[in-house]
Motif scaffolding. Structure first.
Motif: not given
Length: 405
Positions: A285-286, A309-317, A367-375
């Protein structure tokens, strides 16, 4: 200069390069002498002596694959067969793939996971009808085979009636031919069947110029192409038949390509390299490989690390994401740190980088922190102690050309 930059970046960013000790005996593929006869620059790669480039150079090899067709020796990869009536049940216990839904003659990319959800290796799995045909990475082959054997013992110990076994295909070589002209060239050498109706990620038995082969329509370049499993005793002959299609007067046909071009091609295509973009601590997921896990497998789990992996598939996980990065300057190489321009906070790290021969841009995977991953997100990368502007980009950096019917 771009060609030399690519070579330097590939050499620095791939831990397998030049990693041998002075007394280590390198393994050789069946094509080793052919590479040397063709003038290849040979380097240590994951315990093997492999061609990094030929006299034409990385840049020309790369561009020829994008425009025509290139031949890669990938015989250092491990080829396996998984036998037994419980082969699918067993293999689903160690990879995230939905193999129950995989039709005969079809192939699927998947990953082996550990109990933390991290990726032990990525792998290609084909439903060969009476067995599973599996290809694993050269640098991980010994680790993967040991892992499969260990898990197989556990599987059999859990139920003495469980039927599964592994066969190492040590007498087979693997040759990849990649590029938009590949289909038409291969068709001329295959008289017994029409390959124009063979779709991406499918496999067939095929006689090529009198040589019986296992042919999978897949590849690691983003282009249409085939990976051909051939008896090692016939590998040089088959490679020479392919290379004989080359026409120097109009720059057509199949030409040899080395590890340097293979690395820049796969990066343009946004494809991961294990040990750099994937490792034991990074989950699918990462790695933005959610698509590897079907709805059934997400719900049922049943593979190592499934709960994480199931937890990471959830929103903001998911704490971090693999992204593309385009740098406004020199390429950001592996290990380059990424910062938030507004706060100067460190937010990620580059895992692969080069100059794209196609776009001439400095491209990287990171790899970046998720909040910064938007194109489109603006970031800074630290190159030679200077903060250079960069932008989070979609991948692939160059459109793929896989065969779709």
């Amino acid at each position: 200069m771009i060609s030399q930059n690519i070579i330097k970046i590939v050499q620095k960013s791939n831990k397998c390069y030049f990693s041998t000790t002075s007394n280590e005996v390198l393994k050789k593929t069946a094509l080793n002498q052919l590479h040397k006869d063709l003038g290849a620059k040979m380097v240590p790669f994951c315990g093997w002596e492999m061609p990094v480039q030929y006299p034409a150079g990385v840049m020309k090899e790369h561009m020829h694959v994008r425009k025509e067709s290139g031949l890669f020796d990938v015989s250092h990869m491990g080829q396996l067969r998984i036998h037994g009536k419980d082969r699918v049940k067993f293999f689903e216990s160690i990879v995230v793939a939905d193999l129950q839904a995989l039709p005969a003659g079809h192939s699927k990319l998947s990953v082996f996971t550990n109990e933390k959800g991290g990726i032990i290796d990525d792998t290609m799995i084909t439903n060969a009808g009476d067995s599973l045909y599996v290809v694993v990475n050269a640098g991980c082959a010994d680790k993967d085979i040991s892992h499969i054997n260990e898990k197989m013992k556990e599987f059999k110990s859990a139920n003495s009636s469980n039927d599964v076994s592994m066969e190492l295909l040590e007498n087979l070589s693997l040759i990849a031919i990649q590029g938009p002209a590949t289909e038409s060239i291969l068709q001329k050498l295959v008289k017994s069947q029409d390959i124009t109706n063979m779709e991406f990620m499918t496999q067939r038995l095929m006689n090529i110029a009198g040589i019986d082969c296992i042919v999978t329509r897949c590849g690691y370049t983003g282009e249409d192409g085939f990976e051909i499993s051939v008896p090692s005793s016939q590998a040089t002959r088959l490679a020479e038949i392919f290379l004989a299609t080359s026409n120097t007067s109009n720059d057509t046909g199949i030409k040899p390509a080395g590890l340097g071009a293979r690395d820049s091609l796969r990066l343009e295509a946004g494809l991961c390299l294990y040990g750099h973009d994937l490792n034991d601590d990074i989950t699918p997921i990462e790695a933005s490989l959610n698509w590897l896990i079907s709805k059934r497998r997400r719900e049922e789990g049943g593979f190592p690390g499934a709960s994480i992996i199931q937890k990471q598939l959830q929103k903001d996980g998911c704490p971090q994401k693999r992204v593309g990065v385009i740098v406004n300057g020199a390429p950001a190489r592996e290990g380059t740190l990424i910062f938030d321009p507004s706060t100067s906070q460190e937010i990620g790290k580059v895992t692969s980088g080069t100059v794209s021969p196609m776009t001439r841009q400095s491209i990287s995977m990171a790899y970046v922190k998720t909040p910064f991953s938007k194109i489109g997100t603006e970031v800074n990368v630290s190159i030679r102690n200077k903060l250079i502007p960069a932008t989070i980009s979609k991948m692939p950096f160059v459109p793929t050309n896989y065969k779709k019917l």
